[in-house]
Design a protein around this motif. Structure first.
Motif, short mmCIF file in Angstrom:
data_model
loop_
_atom_site.label_atom_id
_atom_site.label_comp_id
_atom_site.label_asym_id
_atom_site.label_seq_id
_atom_site.Cartn_x
_atom_site.Cartn_y
_atom_site.Cartn_z
N THR A 42 0.85 -1.19 0.00
CA THR A 42 0.00 0.00 0.00
C THR A 42 0.89 1.24 0.00
OG1 THR A 42 -0.17 -0.30 2.38
CG2 THR A 42 -2.01 -1.08 1.06
N PRO A 43 0.36 2.38 -0.44
CA PRO A 43 1.23 3.55 -0.62
C PRO A 43 1.66 4.21 0.69
CG PRO A 43 -1.04 4.13 -1.06
CD PRO A 43 -1.03 2.65 -0.84
N ILE A 44 2.81 4.84 0.63
CA ILE A 44 3.32 5.62 1.76
C ILE A 44 2.81 7.05 1.67
CG2 ILE A 44 5.43 6.42 2.92
CD1 ILE A 44 5.17 3.37 2.87
N VAL A 45 2.75 7.57 0.43
CA VAL A 45 2.25 8.93 0.22
C VAL A 45 0.79 8.83 -0.19
CG1 VAL A 45 2.45 11.01 -1.21
CG2 VAL A 45 4.52 9.80 -0.44
N THR A 46 -0.07 9.58 0.49
CA THR A 46 -1.51 9.43 0.28
C THR A 46 -2.23 10.73 0.62
OG1 THR A 46 -3.47 8.20 0.97
CG2 THR A 46 -1.79 8.53 2.63
N ALA A 47 -3.48 10.81 0.15
CA ALA A 47 -4.29 11.96 0.54
C ALA A 47 -5.29 11.60 1.63
CB ALA A 47 -5.03 12.51 -0.68
N SER A 48 -5.43 10.29 1.95
CA SER A 48 -6.48 9.93 2.92
C SER A 48 -5.97 9.83 4.35
CB SER A 48 -7.16 8.60 2.57
OG SER A 48 -6.80 8.13 1.31
N VAL A 95 3.57 15.98 3.00
CA VAL A 95 4.65 15.74 2.05
C VAL A 95 4.60 16.91 1.08
CG1 VAL A 95 5.48 14.26 0.20
CG2 VAL A 95 4.43 13.25 2.24
N SER A 96 5.71 17.56 0.88
CA SER A 96 5.67 18.77 0.09
C SER A 96 6.74 18.80 -0.99
CB SER A 96 5.86 19.99 1.00
OG SER A 96 5.71 21.15 0.25
N TYR A 153 -1.22 25.32 1.34
CA TYR A 153 -0.76 23.93 1.32
C TYR A 153 -1.49 23.07 0.30
CZ TYR A 153 2.08 24.56 5.51
OH TYR A 153 3.02 24.96 6.39
N SER A 154 -2.60 23.55 -0.21
CA SER A 154 -3.35 22.70 -1.14
C SER A 154 -2.55 22.41 -2.41
CB SER A 154 -4.69 23.37 -1.48
OG SER A 154 -4.41 24.57 -2.18
N GLU A 177 -2.70 18.17 -2.39
CA GLU A 177 -2.23 17.90 -1.04
C GLU A 177 -1.81 16.44 -0.89
OE1 GLU A 177 -5.48 19.30 1.58
OE2 GLU A 177 -3.81 20.14 2.72
N ALA A 178 -0.78 16.20 -0.09
CA ALA A 178 -0.37 14.81 0.16
C ALA A 178 0.26 14.68 1.53
CB ALA A 178 0.60 14.35 -0.91
N PHE A 179 0.17 13.48 2.06
CA PHE A 179 0.64 13.20 3.42
C PHE A 179 1.32 11.84 3.47
CE2 PHE A 179 -3.22 15.69 3.36
CZ PHE A 179 -2.93 16.76 4.20
N LEU A 180 2.00 11.57 4.58
CA LEU A 180 2.50 10.22 4.82
C LEU A 180 1.37 9.40 5.44
CD1 LEU A 180 6.06 10.89 6.33
CD2 LEU A 180 5.45 10.28 3.97
N THR A 181 1.27 8.17 5.06
CA THR A 181 0.13 7.35 5.49
C THR A 181 0.16 7.09 7.01
OG1 THR A 181 -1.06 5.28 5.10
CG2 THR A 181 1.33 5.14 5.08
N VAL A 182 -1.02 7.08 7.62
CA VAL A 182 -1.11 6.67 9.03
C VAL A 182 -1.49 5.20 9.15
CG1 VAL A 182 -1.67 8.97 9.92
CG2 VAL A 182 -3.53 7.41 9.28
N SER A 183 -1.96 4.62 8.02
CA SER A 183 -2.42 3.22 8.01
C SER A 183 -2.71 2.84 6.57
CB SER A 183 -3.69 3.09 8.86
OG SER A 183 -4.42 1.94 8.48
N GLY A 184 -2.40 1.61 6.22
CA GLY A 184 -2.69 1.15 4.85
C GLY A 184 -4.09 0.58 4.70
N GLN A 185 -4.89 0.68 5.76
CA GLN A 185 -6.17 -0.03 5.79
C GLN A 185 -7.11 0.29 4.63
OE1 GLN A 185 -8.60 0.57 9.33
NE2 GLN A 185 -10.39 0.40 8.00
N LEU A 186 -7.35 1.59 4.40
CA LEU A 186 -8.36 1.93 3.37
C LEU A 186 -7.93 1.38 2.02
CD1 LEU A 186 -9.29 5.60 4.37
CD2 LEU A 186 -10.16 3.44 5.29
#
Ligand code: 4AD
Ligand code: MG
Length: 464
Positions: free
Chosen positions: A160-166, A177-178, A195-196, A203-212
Motif C-alpha cells: 500500500t502507498p506511503i504517500v496518500t491523501a487519505s 509531504v511537500s 498547502y493545497s 495535497e499529500a501526506f504520509l500514510t497513518v495506516s494502509g487499511q483503506l
C-alpha cells in the motif's frame, strides 16, 4: 569465503575443520601461559566464539594490542573447548587486523553495561551490543514468522502507498509531504502558505495506516494484508509511541469481527511459537536480563485461549476495582494505558480481546452494532504494554456509512472511491492493525519502543 560464528557454535563444523571467521572483538584477555583469549562476535547469533591466539603467531605483539571493537579475520582450526560455556573454539594460526579502534578510551561501546538511554544516543554503534543485537534478530524472526503465517493461510501481501491523501484514522495526525519550493511558496491574500498545492499541485501526506487501500484489495482478492511503515504526527512522548512505526494489517472479505479476533489470536500464537523455537539464545538473554517472565509468559499465552471482553463490562470492572486512576472511568471514555494495563495485568493476567467500543471514540469506518451506540471494534491489550492491536468490522452498508460520515462532519466526496466499494458488490469485511514495535517490545520485555526499532523517530528526533 568465511564461516559465520553461528555455524561453528551450532555444530556445522567438527573438531579439526579449518575455518576463517570474521567479526569484532568483544573482549580479549591474556593468560599467564603465553596465549590470548579473544571473544569474537559477528552478530550471527547471540554468543561470540572463543579464539585462542598462541604466542607463536608472527604478529602476536599486534594481537596483544587488540581492544573491544577491533575487526579481525581469523584463520584457524576448530577445537573442542576446555573452557566452560562453549563446546567448540578456534585455535588461530593467523589473525589479520582489519580495523583498529582509534582510541580505545573513547570507544563508546566498551565491554561493560551501558544504560539504555546512552545506547539510544549512539544508535549507529548500539547494534554491536548484546541487547540491541538480540532485539534485531528477534525483530527479523517475527517479521518472517508473520509473513509465513499469512502465506500459509492463503493471504496475499499487498503493497500500500506511503504517500496518500487519505487520513485513515481521521485523527489529523498526518505529516505533510511537500514539493513546494520553500522560498517561493504560494500564499493566500493574508500571506498564509497555501498547502493545497503541496504535492505537485495537490495535497499529500504520509500514510497513518494502509487499511483503506488494502480494503480495496480485500474486496477483490478476499484475503490480503499489508506490512509496511506508517507515520503519526502526534506529539506523544511515551514509551509506546513512535512517529514512524511498522504495522501489519490483514483485511478479510466475508469475515466478521469474531473471525478477525480469532485470526489475531492465531497469528500471535504462531509468531510466539516461532520466536521460542527459532531464537532460544536471544530469548534466554531477555529472560535473564530484561524480564524474567519473557519466555514463560509466551509459553503460557500459547497454551490459553485469549480472554474476550466487552468494553461495557470492562468499564464495570474498572469502576469496581477500587483503584484511583488518573483518568476517571465512565461509559464512553477511551481506555487509557493505565486502564488497559490494569485489565491485562492485574485483572486477567493475560492478553485480552476487548470488543464493542462506543462509536464516538472510534474511527468513521467501523461497523455500527445493532444497539446504535457501539461499533464492532476490537483492541488486543497485552500485559506490560497495553494495546498492541486495533481492528474492526468495517461498515459495508452504504446508507449507514453515509449517515456516519454526515454525523462526523466528513465530506462524502473525499471518500468517493471508498464508497464505491459499498456501491459495487459490497461484502462484510473486517481487519486489524498490529503495531510491530509494540509486538517486539512485548516479546522481548523491552520497556520502550524506541529500543526495538533501529532508528526511532520521536518528536524532535530524526537523527541519522
Ligand atoms: O489502533 P490504530 O490506530 O488502528 C489503525 O490504524 C487501523 N487502521 C488498523 C486496521 O484496522 N487496519 O493502530 C493500530 C496499532 C495499534 O494497536 C498500535 O499497536 C500501533 O498500531 N500504533 C502505534 N505504535 C507505535 N507508535 C504509535 N504512535 C502507534 N500508533 C498506533
Ligand atoms: Mg487503536
Amino acid at each position: 569465503a568465511h564461516t559465520p560464528v553461528v555455524e561453528i557454535l551450532k555444530g556445522k563444523h567438527s573438531v579439526g575443520d579449518r575455518v576463517v571467521v570474521k567479526g569484532w572483538v568483544r573482549t580479549r584477555r591474556d593468560s599467564k601461559a603465553g596465549l590470548s583469549f579473544i571473544a569474537l562476535h559477528d552478530g550471527s547469533c547471540f554468543d561470540p566464539v572463543q579464539v585462542i591466539a598462541l604466542s607463536n603467531l608472527n604478529n602476536y605483539a599486534d594481537v596483544q594490542k587488540l581492544t573491544t571493537g577491533c575487526s579481525i579475520a581469523v584463520t584457524g582450526t576448530v577445537k573442542a573447548s576446555e573452557g566452560q560455556g562453549q563446546a567448540l573454539e578456534i585455535e588461530a594460526d593467523g589473525i589479520d587486523v582489519l580495523g583498529w579502534v582509534e582510541n580505545p578510551d573513547t570507544y563508546p561501546m566498551a565491554a561493560k553495561r551501558h544504560s539504555i538511554e546512552f545506547l539510544r544516543e549512539h544508535a549507529h554503534l548500539r547494534p554491536r551490543t548484546n541487547v540491541i543485537g538480540a532485539v534485531a534478530r528477534i525483530r527479523n524472526c517475527l517479521s518472517h514468522a508473520i509473513h509465513r503465517f499469512f502465506h500459509e493461510q492463503g493471504y496475499f501481501w499487498i503493497s500500500t502507498p506511503i504517500v496518500t491523501a487519505s487520513d485513515c484514522e481521521g485523527a489529523g495526525e498526518m505529516f505533510r509531504v511537500s514539493t513546494l519550493d520553500m522560498l517561493n511558496v504560494p500564499r493566500d491574500d493574508e500571506g498564509r502558505v497555501d498547502y493545497s498545492q503541496d504535492f505537485f499541485g495537490k495535497e499529500a501526506f504520509l500514510t497513518v495506516s494502509g487499511q483503506l487501500n488494502v480494503e480495496t484489495y480485500a474486496c477483490a482478492l478476499s484475503k490480503v494484508y499489508t506490512f509496511g511503515p506508517t507515520f503519526r504526527a502526534e506529539n506523544s512522548n511515551t514509551s509506546r509511541h513512535l512517529a514512524e512505526f511498522w504495522m501489519i494489517e490483514p483485511e478479510v472479505a466475508f469475515a466478521d469481527l469474531s473471525d478477525v479476533a480469532q485470526l489475531a489470536e492465531d497469528m500471535l500464537k504462531y509468531v510466539f511459537k516461532a520466536v521460542l523455537a527459532e531464537r532460544p539464545d536471544d530469548m534466554a538473554f531477555f529472560a535473564e536480563r530484561i524480564n524474567k517472565d519473557a519466555i514463560s509468559r509466551l509459553e503460557k499465552v500459547i497454551e490459553q485461549d485469549f480472554v474476550r471482553m466487552d468494553y461495557t463490562d470492562a468499564i464495570e470492572i474498572l469502576k469496581k476495582s477500587g483503584k484511583q486512576f488518573e483518568f476517571p472511568v465512565e461509559w464512553g471514555v477511551d481506555l487509557s494505558s493505565e486502564h488497559e494495563r490494569y485489565l491485562a495485568e492485574e485483572h486477567v493476567g493475560a492478553p485480552i480481546i476487548m470488543q464493542n467500543y462506543p462509536k464516538d471514540i472510534k474511527a468513521f469506518y467501523m461497523r455500527i452494532n445493532d444497539d446504535g451506540k457501539t461499533v464492532a471494534a476490537m483492541d488486543i491489550l497485552a500485559p506490560g504494554i497495553g494495546e498492541i492491536i486495533g481492528g474492526s468490522q468495517r461498515e459495508e452498508r452504504l446508507d449507514v456509512f453515509d449517515s456516519r460520515l454526515e454525523e462526523m462532519g466528513l465530506n462524502k466526496e473525499d471518500y468517493s472511491w471508498y464508497r464505491d466499494l459499498r456501491r459495487y458488490g459490497t461484502v462484510p469485511h473486517s481487519g486489524f492493525g498490529l503495531g510491530f514495535e509494540r509486538l517486539v517490545a512485548y516479546v522481548t520485555g523491552m520497556q520502550n519502543v524506541r529500543d526495538v526499532i533501529p532508528f526511532p523517530r520521536t518528536p524532535g528526533n530524526a537523527a541519522y
